[in-house]
Every structure is written in structure tokens, then in C-alpha cells.
Design a protein around this motif. Structure first.
Motif, PDB file in Angstrom:
ATOM      1  N   SER A   1       0.704  -1.306   0.134  1.00  0.00           N
ATOM      2  CA  SER A   1      -0.288   0.108   0.003  1.00  0.00           C
ATOM      3  C   SER A   1       0.878   1.397  -0.027  1.00  0.00           C
ATOM      4  CB  SER A   1      -0.653  -0.041   1.088  1.00  0.00           C
ATOM      5  OG  SER A   1      -1.745   1.085   1.304  1.00  0.00           O
ATOM      6  N   VAL A   2       2.045   1.216   0.884  1.00  0.00           N
ATOM      7  CA  VAL A   2       2.608   2.260   0.908  1.00  0.00           C
ATOM      8  C   VAL A   2       3.501   2.579  -0.541  1.00  0.00           C
ATOM      9  CG1 VAL A   2       5.047   3.183   1.786  1.00  0.00           C
ATOM     10  CG2 VAL A   2       3.101   2.370   3.416  1.00  0.00           C
TER      11      VAL A   2
ATOM     12  N   ASP B   1       2.420   1.670  -3.438  1.00  0.00           N
ATOM     13  CA  ASP B   1       1.581   2.334  -4.234  1.00  0.00           C
ATOM     14  C   ASP B   1       1.380   3.806  -4.148  1.00  0.00           C
ATOM     15  OD1 ASP B   1       1.069  -0.315  -5.472  1.00  0.00           O
ATOM     16  OD2 ASP B   1      -0.757  -0.366  -4.381  1.00  0.00           O
ATOM     17  N   ASP B   2       1.295   4.104  -2.682  1.00  0.00           N
ATOM     18  CA  ASP B   2       1.145   5.628  -2.685  1.00  0.00           C
ATOM     19  C   ASP B   2       2.279   6.526  -3.053  1.00  0.00           C
ATOM     20  OD1 ASP B   2      -1.350   5.253  -0.935  1.00  0.00           O
ATOM     21  OD2 ASP B   2      -0.119   5.097   0.970  1.00  0.00           O
TER      22      ASP B   2
ATOM     23  N   ARG C   1       2.065   7.052  -6.732  1.00  0.00           N
ATOM     24  CA  ARG C   1       1.007   7.971  -7.175  1.00  0.00           C
ATOM     25  C   ARG C   1       1.440   9.508  -6.822  1.00  0.00           C
ATOM     26  NH1 ARG C   1      -2.445   4.337  -5.162  1.00  0.00           N
ATOM     27  NH2 ARG C   1      -2.506   4.962  -2.910  1.00  0.00           N
ATOM     28  N   MET C   2       2.135   9.598  -5.836  1.00  0.00           N
ATOM     29  CA  MET C   2       2.758  10.930  -5.608  1.00  0.00           C
ATOM     30  C   MET C   2       3.812  11.264  -6.584  1.00  0.00           C
ATOM     31  SD  MET C   2       3.262  11.307  -1.345  1.00  0.00           S
ATOM     32  CE  MET C   2       4.656  10.238  -1.158  1.00  0.00           C
TER      33      MET C   2
ATOM     34  N   LYS D   1       9.054   9.617  -2.646  1.00  0.00           N
ATOM     35  CA  LYS D   1       8.470   9.572  -1.072  1.00  0.00           C
ATOM     36  C   LYS D   1       8.847  10.618  -0.696  1.00  0.00           C
ATOM     37  CE  LYS D   1      10.917   6.396   1.366  1.00  0.00           C
ATOM     38  NZ  LYS D   1      11.268   5.052   2.045  1.00  0.00           N
TER      39      LYS D   1
END
Length: 259
Positions: A10-11, A13-14, A17-18, A244
Motif C-alpha cells: 500500500s505504501v 502504491d502511495d 501515485r505521489m 517518497k
């Protein structure tokens, strides 16, 4: 799926997206420009020594140290010594974790892991503070230009025999100097390790922001990294790490050695 694996997925994927969001980087640049007159990077310390960096980059460095577990960290640019102390603290933690895993007693003074700092001008009060720090037994310092042939040779000799080497470049920020540093020290990085080039952000800032400095737009660490990568396929930019962080002085400067 395992809960830990699901969290990591999940991280990841985040972060992707960022990295694809075109609105975020302009916001970062606006924030950096707005905070620069307040000398934001000068406001932090590590274990008592001033640390002239963005906190976000220091979080990234500790992640990389834990991930790659270097035996030697070479740093160009010492200033007040906060980065040297942080690197030494992280290496000491690696020693502690290794001892716990092996079920052995830790002798802090017997560590083979070292931090080697190079600076053309190590101010006496900074040297005294670093040498009196509880982690000084893990820190060596060399005074001289990081691109001087004798200094480069001395650092290379010191690095011989270490299995895992990390390099952090943060001294003179001109294109010529940083490129020479990359050519001298990047080959010391072991496969899978990192050479981090700080202040590549200079290229993305307004041209008049560094009017009192010998570097600026078109002549800075980012242009040096671009020139270095053109002729060196051994390194690649860690784009995921940059995505990130978002707030970083080193966009495009986290270089991972392939292999």
C-alpha cells in the motif's frame, strides 16, 4: 496477504501515485523558496551537533544506512559535524543490532565501522566539538580539498578492505567540483550501495537565489550528476526515494550503484 506485506504494498502504491502527481513538485519548490530566507536547514541538530540539512533527507539517509548496512561512510563537507555524528550513530546501532542477533557482548570501541569526513576547512571549534563527542571513536577527519589528488588517494587507501561503502557529497557545489568528486568517490561505492549528491535542488531554484555563491543555475550538483550519469552506467537515480520524500535538497541526487 500477510498484513506487513500488504502495508508495504500500500505504501509503495502511495509513493508511485505521489511521483506521478504533477502538482506536488511545484509546491515543494515554492515551499523551499519561501523558507530559504529563514535559513530553515540551519535549525536542526543531531545528538548535540548542528545538522544543516532538511530533516526529510536525514530520514532517507538513515533508511539507506539500515537497508545497505555500510561499513564505511565517506562524507565530503563537515561544517559543524552533525552529519558525521548521525552517520556514526547509525553505524553504532548496526553494531548493536549485529551483536544482539549474534548473542554476543558489544564493545563499542572495537567497532570496525567508520565515518570518514573530508573538508577543506575544519574550523578548530568544530573539530574540538566532534573529537570530544561520545561517538568520536568512530569518526575520522581529513582536512583538504575533496578533489585534491593526495586527499583522494588517502580516502581510497582508507576505503580499501571495506565490504560496503556509502558516499555522501556535500562540499563545494559547483559543477566542476562535484563532477570531480563523483569521478573520485563514486567508484568506491559497493554494488547496491548509494552515492548521495546533496543540493542538486540549486538547479530548480530561481537564478538569483545564489548570486553570492560560485554556483547557480546551470553550474551545480544536478548538472554534475547529469554529466556523470551520461558516461557511467553503473549508477541509477532512485526515483522511488525521491517520490517518497517530495521535500528534498537532493532531487535526482540519490544514486544507487547497480548490481
Amino acid at each position: 496477504m500477510n498484513p506487513s506485506a500488504e502495508f508495504e504494498r500500500s505504501v509503495a502504491d502511495d509513493i508511485q501515485r505521489m511521483g506521478r502527481d504533477p502538482t506536488l513538485w511545484p509546491l515543494t519548490l515554492s515551499w523551499v523558496e519561501a523558507t530559504s530566507p529563514h535559513r530553515y536547514t540551519y535549525h536542526f541538530s543531531f545528538l548535540g551537533r548542528p545538522l544543516i540539512q532538511f530533516p526529510q533527507d536525514m530520514v532517507a539517509i538513515q533508511e539507506l544506512i539500515w537497508r545497505t548496512r555500510p561499513d564505511l561512510i565517506i562524507e565530503t563537507g563537515i561544517a559543524h559535524g552533525g552529519s558525521l555524528v548521525m552517520s556514526a550513530a547509525m553505524l553504532a546501532m548496526l553494531d548493536y543490532c549485529d551483536a544482539v542477533a549474534a548473542g554476543t557482548t558489544l564493545d563499542p570501541t572495537a567497532s570496525r565501522r567508520r565515518v570518514l569526513g573530508v573538508d577543506i576547512d575544519i574550523r578548530p571549534h568544530n573539530r574540538e566539538a566532534i573529537e570530544s563527542h561520545p561517538l568520536s571513536h568512530m569518526i575520522d577527519m581529513v582536512q583538504g580539498s575533496a578533489i585534491d589528488a593526495e586527499v583522494v588517494a588517502r580516502v581510497a587507501r582508507a576505503a580499501a578492505g571495506y565490504q560496503r561503502v556509502m558516499v555522501l557529497l556535500d562540499s563545494n557545489h559547483t559543477h566542476e567540483h562535484v563532477l570531480a568528486e563523483l569521478q573520485a568517490y563514486a567508484p568506491l561505492v559497493t554494488p547496491g550501495g548509494y552515492c548521495v549528491v546533496f543540493d542538486t535542488l540549486i538547479e530548480d531554484m530561481p537564478a538569483d537565489m545564489f548570486a553570492d555563491r560560485p554556483w547557480g543555475k546551470g553550474d551545480n550538483p544536478k548538472t554534475a550528476v547529469a554529466a556523470f550519469l551520461e558516461g557511467n552506467a553503473d549508477f541509477e537515480v532512485d526515483q522511488a526515494l525521491e517520490s517518497k520524500l517530495l521535500i528534498t535538497v537532493a532531487p535526482g541526487g540519490y544514486l544507487r550503484r547497480r548490481g
